[in-house]
Design a protein around this motif. Sequence first.
Motif, PDB file in Angstrom:
ATOM      1  N   UNK A 134       0.897  -1.258  -0.143  1.00 39.05           N
ATOM      2  CA  UNK A 134      -0.103  -0.124   0.160  1.00 39.05           C
ATOM      3  C   UNK A 134       0.896   1.482  -0.132  1.00 39.05           C
ATOM      4  N   UNK A 135       0.234   2.530   0.121  1.00 30.78           N
ATOM      5  CA  UNK A 135       1.017   3.576   0.174  1.00 30.78           C
ATOM      6  C   UNK A 135       1.203   4.094   1.532  1.00 30.78           C
ATOM      7  N   UNK A 136       2.319   3.919   2.098  1.00 32.13           N
ATOM      8  CA  UNK A 136       2.462   4.078   3.512  1.00 32.13           C
ATOM      9  C   UNK A 136       2.162   5.587   3.783  1.00 32.13           C
ATOM     10  N   UNK A 137       2.500   6.425   2.946  1.00 29.62           N
ATOM     11  CA  UNK A 137       2.509   8.108   3.597  1.00 29.62           C
ATOM     12  C   UNK A 137       1.156   8.554   3.263  1.00 29.62           C
ATOM     13  N   UNK A 138       0.399   7.736   2.550  1.00 30.11           N
ATOM     14  CA  UNK A 138      -1.082   8.358   2.289  1.00 30.11           C
ATOM     15  C   UNK A 138      -2.201   8.062   3.364  1.00 30.11           C
ATOM     16  N   UNK A 139      -3.584   8.580   3.370  1.00 28.29           N
ATOM     17  CA  UNK A 139      -4.316   8.297   4.388  1.00 28.29           C
ATOM     18  C   UNK A 139      -5.145   6.868   3.888  1.00 28.29           C
ATOM     19  N   UNK A 155      -2.917   7.567   8.724  1.00 26.13           N
ATOM     20  CA  UNK A 155      -1.954   7.469   7.875  1.00 26.13           C
ATOM     21  C   UNK A 155      -1.883   5.739   7.750  1.00 26.13           C
ATOM     22  N   UNK A 160       0.617   3.848   7.382  1.00 30.47           N
ATOM     23  CA  UNK A 160       1.691   3.330   8.288  1.00 30.47           C
ATOM     24  C   UNK A 160       1.688   2.845   9.645  1.00 30.47           C
ATOM     25  N   UNK A 161       0.533   3.735  10.214  1.00 34.16           N
ATOM     26  CA  UNK A 161       0.129   3.419  11.476  1.00 34.16           C
ATOM     27  C   UNK A 161      -0.765   2.162  11.638  1.00 34.16           C
ATOM     28  N   UNK A 162      -1.042   1.432  10.594  1.00 33.03           N
ATOM     29  CA  UNK A 162      -2.001   0.332  10.797  1.00 33.03           C
ATOM     30  C   UNK A 162      -1.339  -0.858  10.964  1.00 33.03           C
ATOM     31  N   UNK A 163      -1.720  -1.847  11.775  1.00 35.23           N
ATOM     32  CA  UNK A 163      -1.366  -3.199  11.965  1.00 35.23           C
ATOM     33  C   UNK A 163      -1.580  -3.816  10.572  1.00 35.23           C
ATOM     34  N   UNK A 164      -0.942  -5.152  10.441  1.00 39.63           N
ATOM     35  CA  UNK A 164      -1.031  -6.100   9.382  1.00 39.63           C
ATOM     36  C   UNK A 164      -2.468  -6.474   9.001  1.00 39.63           C
ATOM     37  N   UNK A 181      -5.000  -4.717   9.764  1.00 37.96           N
ATOM     38  CA  UNK A 181      -5.702  -3.631   9.360  1.00 37.96           C
ATOM     39  C   UNK A 181      -5.619  -3.351   7.726  1.00 37.96           C
ATOM     40  N   UNK A 217       6.612  -1.124  20.051  1.00 37.33           N
ATOM     41  CA  UNK A 217       5.347  -1.172  19.058  1.00 37.33           C
ATOM     42  C   UNK A 217       5.551  -2.747  18.829  1.00 37.33           C
ATOM     43  N   UNK A 245       5.160   7.358  -2.916  1.00 34.87           N
ATOM     44  CA  UNK A 245       5.045   6.507  -1.604  1.00 34.87           C
ATOM     45  C   UNK A 245       5.515   4.953  -1.863  1.00 34.87           C
ATOM     46  N   UNK A 246       5.112   4.476  -3.167  1.00 32.24           N
ATOM     47  CA  UNK A 246       5.259   2.977  -3.343  1.00 32.24           C
ATOM     48  C   UNK A 246       4.825   2.816  -4.855  1.00 32.24           C
ATOM     49  N   UNK A 273       7.227  -1.320  13.343  1.00 29.95           N
ATOM     50  CA  UNK A 273       5.972  -1.682  12.568  1.00 29.95           C
ATOM     51  C   UNK A 273       4.993  -1.792  13.977  1.00 29.95           C
ATOM     52  N   UNK A 274       3.974  -1.513  13.527  1.00 28.06           N
ATOM     53  CA  UNK A 274       2.643  -1.758  14.500  1.00 28.06           C
ATOM     54  C   UNK A 274       2.446  -3.340  14.680  1.00 28.06           C
ATOM     55  N   UNK A 319       2.223  -5.115  18.136  1.00 25.26           N
ATOM     56  CA  UNK A 319       1.582  -5.277  19.233  1.00 25.26           C
ATOM     57  C   UNK A 319       0.034  -4.684  19.114  1.00 25.26           C
TER      58      UNK A 319
END
Lengths: 520, 330
Positions: free
Chosen positions: A114-119, A162, A164-168, A170, A291, B194-195, B316-317, B319
Motif C-alpha cells: 500500500x501507500x504508507x504515506x497516504x491516508x 496514515x 503506516x500506523x496500521x497493523x497488518x 488492518x 510497538x 510512496x510506493x 512496525x505496529x 502489538x
Amino acid sequence: MRSQLRRARTTPLFRQNPWQPVSDFPPLLEVSHLSKHFGGVHALTSVSLRAVAGRVLALVGENGAGKSTIVKCLTGIHAPSSGSIRVDGVPHVFSGPQDAALVGISAIQQEPSMFDDLTVAENIFVGAQPQGRFGMVDWRAMTSAASGILDRIGSDIDPYATMKSLSVAERHIVSLAQALSADARLIIFDEPTAALSQSEIQHLYTIIEQLRDAGKAIVYISHKFDEIFRICDDYVVLRDGMPAGEGRIAEVGKDDLIAMMVGRTLTEIYPKTAAEIGDVVLKVSGYSHPTEFDDVSFHVRKGEILGFYGLIGAGRTEVMEAIFGLKGRSGGRLSLDGKPIDIASPAAAMKAGLAYVPEDRQHHGAILPFSILANISLPQLDRIGHGIFLNARAETALVEAFAERVHIRASSWHQPVAELSGGNQQKVVIGKWLATRPRVIILDEPTKGIDVGSKAAVHETIGQLVHDGLSVILVSSELEEALGICDRLMVMSEGRVVAELERAAFSSEAVLAAASRGNT
Amino acid sequence: MKAMTPNREAVLSLIIVAIVVIVIVRAPEFLIASNISNILSGWGFLAILVMGQLCVLVTRGIDLSQASVLAFTGMFLALLSQSMPGLPAAAFLVLATLMGLCLGLVNGALVSIVGIPPIIATLGTMTIIRGLIFVLSDGAWISSHEMSDAFKAFPAGAFIGVPQVFWVALVVIAVFWVLLNYRRIGRDIYAFGSNPHAARNAGVPRIRIELLVYALSGAAAGLCGYLWAGRFAIAYTQAAEGREFAIIAACVIGGISITGGRGSVLGAALGALFIAIVESALPYLRISPFLQTAVIGAVILFAVAANARSERRPGRQILPRHKQTTGEVK
C-alpha cells in the motif's frame, strides 16, 4: 482505459442481480490450460479452474506449488505463456493490472502493498479519487465514501489515519475495501489469515460470506484445512505447478487433500538428525519494544534447534534483530553461558558469539556480485589482514574450511554468488557466518523461496551445525519444517510468545491454534 | 493534505520566529524596509524553485538542473529583449515559463523514457545547459542598459510596496497547492512516490507523472530565470550557480522526504523562508563576509540533520495498540 477504470469504480457495492438465483450464476471466470514459464522454470503447467459467482473456490497447494503465479496471471501482473482466461465467456488478455481491474478481478495480497504515506481513504481510492466541481479531488466525499465501505465490512479504521500506523490485519481490511470500491466481481484472497488473529479470522469469514451471498465469486488461497472446510465450496489442488485434483469440498476429506497436495510423507522431506543437547547457552528474558514485541523470554541449549513459529508479522524477525543488536529495545536482558551481556550493535553480537542470517538473503545476506570467497571472508577481514593488504592465502584457507562444511556446489570459490542456485546462495550466507565461529546461529526463514531439493540440503546443513555443538534458532513460517527439524518450538502471536512446545508435544493443531489465538 | 504533518510545519514556523526575534534583538536594523523587501524577494525566488523541486522529490527523483535552466532562460530572454524591445512583460513571463517547461521535459524524458537515474540525468543537463549559455552569449554579460525597459519594469517593480517576485511566488504556491492536493494527478504523484510498485498496480501512469514533475520543475526555474534577470538587471553565465544546494536544503528543512512520498507545499514554502532569513541575517550579525557562505552551509546541514533525526520511523505496529506493558531497560 483509465477513465473506464474510474467509471467502473463508482458503481455501488454488493450489487445484487435481482432476476437470477445466486447459485445459478454462470462461471464468471474460466481458466483453461494456463501455463507460465520463467526461462526454463515451469511455474505453472496446464492449470484449469472455474470460479462461479456466489461460490468460494479453494486454491490449495504447498509453498511453491504455483498459487501465487496463478494469482499474478489472473490480475495481469504476469502474462501467461499459454492458455486462456475467460471472464463471462469472453477471452481476455491482460496487459496490466488495470485491465484485470476493469473486468472486475481484484486480489488481496498476503502482505498488501500500500501507500504508507497516504491516508486510508486515499489508499482505498488511489487512482480513482472522487472529483467535485472543476475536477477537484473531493476530500470530504472520498473520506465519507471510505468510511461507508469500512462500515459495511464492520471496521472502525479511521479513514484519516496514515497507512503506516496500521497493523497488518488492518492493512488487509483496507486492501479489501479497495477491492470493493473498485466494484470487484471476483475477489482473490491470497492466504488472508496468515497475519490475522482468531477473532479477526472469524470477522473475515463473515465478510466473505456476505460477499458470496451478494453474488461475488471468491477464490480463497490457503493451506489451512480448517479454513478451507469452513468457508469454501469447491477446490482445486496444485502441486509443483500442475493440477493435482479438483472437486467439491463436501465430497472430500482432509487426508485426501493432503495426499493431493504433498504426494509424499513428511518424514521423507524433513529427516531429523540426532544431536546431543547440552547446557543452556543463550538466555533471553523480558525483551520488549514499544510497538513490536513484548516480554519475550526463552533460552536455547547447546546442540539444540529452537524453532520460532508464528504468523507473518507476529514479531519474530523483530525479536531476532533486537537480540542481534540491529534494533533497539525498551527492556529485557540477555545472558550467554550464565553471564549477563549487553549487546548494542551487530559487532558486539558477533563478538559475543552470535550470528544472524536474515530472511531476505538478496537484500541483507549475500552480496550477489561478489565471489563466494569475498562473501565468506567479509566479516573476517580483520582476522586475515596482513599489513595493509589482505592475505590472499589466509583468505582462501579460511573460506575453504567453511565453504566445505556447508557443501556449497560451485565451479570455483571465485564464482559470483549471483550465479548460484537459491539453496547454494543460502549456504554461502550460512558459511559466511560460520566463519565468525559463532556459538548461536539465528536463521530467519532459511528455506523461503527455494525448491524442495535445496531445502533438504539446507536442513541437512542445519543438522550438521547442531551436531558440531552449535545452537540454532530457526525462524520459520512453514509449519511442516518447524515440526520436522526443531527440538523445541516457541510460538509467537502479535508480538508475544504464546506457547512453548517440546518435541514430544508437537502437533500441527496445537501450534496453529496457539499461533492464531492472539492476545485478545 | 490531511496526510501531511501539521506539527512539523508548526515547529518550523516557531523556529523561524525564534530566529527572527534573536536577530532583531542583536541587530534592530534587520527590520528596515529595504531589508524586508530583500528577504521577501529572496524568499520569492527560492519558493518558486522549491515548488518545482518538491514535486520531483516526492516522486523519489531530484532536479539538479534548476539553476542552469534559470540562468539559460534569463540569458535567452535578455538577448530577446535586446533584439525585440517592443515585447511586453507578460510575453516574457509566458515565454520564460514555456521555455523552462520544455527544458524540464527533456529531464523528464531522460528519466522516465530513457531510464537514466534522476541524479545523473539532471547532473548531465545541468552541465549541458550551463555550457549552452556560453554558446548563446559568447560568454558576455547582458547588463541593465542593454535590456528593454519592459523587460526590467515588472520584475524590479513592487505592488503595495512589496516586490513583484513575492506576489508571483504566492500565485505559484497557490497553483501547486491546488495541483498537489486537489487534482488527481497531484495525488497520483504522492502515491507514486510512496510506493511506485503498488502505484503501477493501481493504474497510476508512471511516465506521465515523471514527465510532468520535471516539466513543472523546469517551468518554475524558467519563470525564475526571467524574474531574476529582470530584477537584478543582469544576465550572465554564472547566474544562480550553486543554488541547487539551497533549493534542496529548503525542501528537506520543510519536511520533504528525499526518499519520496512525503512533503507539503506549506512545508516547502516555510523551508524556503528559513533559508531566506538565515541568508539575509548573517550580515546583520556582523559575521565576516568571508565566513558567511560556510556558516550558511553549516546551518543548513545542521537543520537537515535535526530533521533526519525526527524522521526516523518507529517500528512496525505489531502489538495491539494501547495494551502494551512497557518495561524498562534493566
